[in-house]
Structure formats: C-alpha cells, structure tokens
Scaffold this active site. Sequence first.
Site, short mmCIF file in Angstrom:
data_model
loop_
_atom_site.label_atom_id
_atom_site.label_comp_id
_atom_site.label_asym_id
_atom_site.label_seq_id
_atom_site.Cartn_x
_atom_site.Cartn_y
_atom_site.Cartn_z
N VAL A 55 10.26 -0.79 -3.86
CA VAL A 55 10.28 -1.01 -2.42
C VAL A 55 10.28 0.33 -1.69
O VAL A 55 9.73 0.46 -0.60
CB VAL A 55 11.47 -1.89 -2.00
CG1 VAL A 55 12.79 -1.20 -2.29
CG2 VAL A 55 11.40 -2.27 -0.53
N GLY A 56 10.90 1.35 -2.30
CA GLY A 56 10.88 2.69 -1.71
C GLY A 56 9.61 3.42 -2.10
O GLY A 56 9.06 3.21 -3.18
N GLY A 134 17.74 -3.79 7.62
CA GLY A 134 16.46 -4.36 7.24
C GLY A 134 16.67 -5.61 6.41
O GLY A 134 17.69 -6.29 6.54
N ILE A 136 17.28 -5.98 3.16
CA ILE A 136 18.42 -5.91 2.24
C ILE A 136 19.74 -5.85 3.02
O ILE A 136 20.71 -6.52 2.67
CB ILE A 136 18.28 -4.71 1.29
CG1 ILE A 136 17.06 -4.91 0.39
CG2 ILE A 136 19.54 -4.53 0.45
CD1 ILE A 136 16.73 -3.73 -0.50
N PRO A 159 17.55 -0.94 17.85
CA PRO A 159 18.22 -2.24 17.73
C PRO A 159 17.31 -3.31 17.14
O PRO A 159 16.10 -3.29 17.37
CB PRO A 159 18.59 -2.57 19.19
CG PRO A 159 18.61 -1.26 19.90
CD PRO A 159 17.55 -0.42 19.24
N ARG A 160 17.89 -4.22 16.40
CA ARG A 160 17.14 -5.34 15.83
C ARG A 160 17.86 -6.63 16.23
O ARG A 160 18.56 -7.26 15.42
CB ARG A 160 17.05 -5.21 14.31
CG ARG A 160 16.50 -3.86 13.86
CD ARG A 160 16.08 -3.87 12.41
NE ARG A 160 14.92 -4.72 12.21
CZ ARG A 160 14.22 -4.77 11.07
NH1 ARG A 160 14.57 -4.01 10.05
NH2 ARG A 160 13.18 -5.56 10.94
N ARG A 217 18.96 5.06 -1.35
CA ARG A 217 18.42 6.21 -2.06
C ARG A 217 19.47 7.31 -2.04
O ARG A 217 20.17 7.50 -1.05
CB ARG A 217 17.11 6.71 -1.40
CG ARG A 217 15.88 5.85 -1.68
CD ARG A 217 15.47 5.94 -3.15
NE ARG A 217 14.24 5.21 -3.41
CZ ARG A 217 14.18 3.96 -3.85
NH1 ARG A 217 15.32 3.29 -4.02
NH2 ARG A 217 13.02 3.38 -4.11
N ASP A 241 24.85 3.34 -6.43
CA ASP A 241 23.85 2.89 -7.40
C ASP A 241 22.71 3.90 -7.48
O ASP A 241 21.85 3.79 -8.35
CB ASP A 241 23.30 1.51 -7.01
CG ASP A 241 22.33 0.96 -8.05
OD1 ASP A 241 22.67 1.01 -9.25
OD2 ASP A 241 21.24 0.50 -7.67
N HIS A 265 21.26 3.05 -11.08
CA HIS A 265 20.16 2.54 -10.28
C HIS A 265 19.64 1.20 -10.82
O HIS A 265 18.50 1.08 -11.27
CB HIS A 265 19.02 3.56 -10.22
CG HIS A 265 18.11 3.34 -9.03
ND1 HIS A 265 17.38 4.34 -8.45
CD2 HIS A 265 17.80 2.22 -8.31
CE1 HIS A 265 16.67 3.87 -7.45
NE2 HIS A 265 16.91 2.57 -7.34
#
Length: 300
Positions: A55-56, A134, A136, A159-160, A217, A241, A265
């Site tokens: 995803v990254g 987001g 996750i 803002p979301r 990350r 992680d 990870h």
Amino acid sequence: CHIEQWDFDDPVPRSELLKKVAGIQGLYCLLSETIDSEVLDAAGPSLRVVSTMSVGYDHVSLEELKKRGIRLGYTPDVLTEAAAELTVALLLATSRRLLEAVDEAKSGGWGSWKPLWMCGYGLSGSTVGILGLGRIGKAVAMRLKPFGVKRFLYTNSAPRPETAAAIPAEFVPLEELSRCSDFVVVCCALTPGTKGICDGRMFSQMKDTAVFINTSRGGVVNQDDLYQALAHGHIAAAGLDVTVPEPLPTDHPLFKLKNCVILPHIASATWSTRNAMAVLAANNLLAGLRGDAMESEVLL
C-alpha cells in the site's frame, strides 16, 4: 509473455535486479526494492508499468516515473482489515505489558499477587489520537470503539469530516493531539511532510502515561528521539511494527527497553491478505500493459 522471476524469499540483490530489468515492459516489485532512476535507466524506454505489492510506495521514485510516463499500481484496501487488527493487537500488547508478563511467567518472576505488579494502561475512558485518518486509521478507530474509548482525536493534512463522523472523531492540530491523547496511533503515509514528524518535540508534549503506536512507516519517527523519550519516562511505552532500517539491528538501543515492543513489519501478514495483495498487484500490472484502467493506480 516472458517472465523473469526472483524465486526466493530474500530480496533480489541490487546487481541482479539491475541486470534483469533491461528491456522489460512491466516491473512487479515489493517494498524491499528501491525503484529509482538507476533501476529505471537500466530498464530502458520499454518500461511502461511498475506494480508494487504494497500500500505504501515511498520506495518508488514518483518523480522519475512521472517524468518517464510510467504508470504505477499499488495495493490499498485489501490490507486495511489485517493492518487494523494488528495495530489494535500491538496497542494492547504494549499498553498491558503482555510481552513483559510472558517473560516474567517464563523466568520465574511470577511470585505472590501484588497490587501494582505489571500494571499497564487501559482503553476504557481514554482519549485516542490518530495521526492519519485514512482507510487504516478509520478501521483502527472502529475496532477500538467497543473498548469504551471516551474520545477520538485525529490529525490529517486536511479535515476529513465524512470519515470522522462515522467514528466520531475530532480534527485537531498535532500539538493538541499529542497533549491530550492517552494513546497516539500513527497510520499516515510516509511523505516529505510526514517524514520525522514524530520527534522529540512531539514526545515532550505527550503525557508521561501515554502509549505510542506506529504501524505506518518507520520514517515518520525520529527513533533517537523516541528512545530518549522512553528511556527517560517522557512517555510510558511504544509499540512499533515498522522501523528504520528494516530489519532493525538486534543491538539497537530500542530493543534494550522493556517498555518498547517491536514487531518485524507484519501488519498485513495474514494468508488471505497477502494472497489478495499478490493478485491485485498482478492484475494492476496486466491492466497497465494492456493500456486499461488499473484497479488501484497511483495518479502521478
């Protein structure tokens, strides 16, 4: 089509990667490969698509891809649930000192009952701050709600409101999130704006009873500052992680701290999730080679 495959679990050696990419049209990669100008030059002008099973995509030079007109596929969404589950598991393991407790039980440290022995921090009535709301981040919050969290805060590039309303969560500046949260959970992407954002200044603003969790990350955290914060009791504990580098050397100072839990990870490490990621990355690559729309494409 003709496929060149590195059929081993360990990352492909850089020299082998540079040799094998010459003349390819599509490149399927993992987050362990750095896809930069050197690799793209070695591939040559025939390369049209890069597809990463992650995803990254901070391991891929977006600027170089854009300059050369190369498309990029990635694998969001399919790992959201697994990553959120692992984040919650890591938070509980860290806050309730589970690894310390296992060691005590194994080593003979488990004696008579003591009122304050192995006490940690609970979620009920707490304030949880999420850095990066987001997919996750939202999934983590929804899983934490049943534990009786009193208040959710979040910091984002903007803002979301729709995402936040489902939790609900309050948009606040990073300084307020750091100061008010009992648990700080990092779920943001690594970008130039988030690199090293979790630093000494942030840790100094946090409660000395706060627990810090990072499953995004390693680059978003200044690890030297984190070590100092943990070693001197500026924050209570941390669960990671992700680190810099990966794997983290076994003699790294963070491994010597009892109040730091480090995982290798494994946020997306379920059989179903890794299979879904592999299939999506392959389908993205094939769609790109056909000139079709990818299921998940980074718009450059």
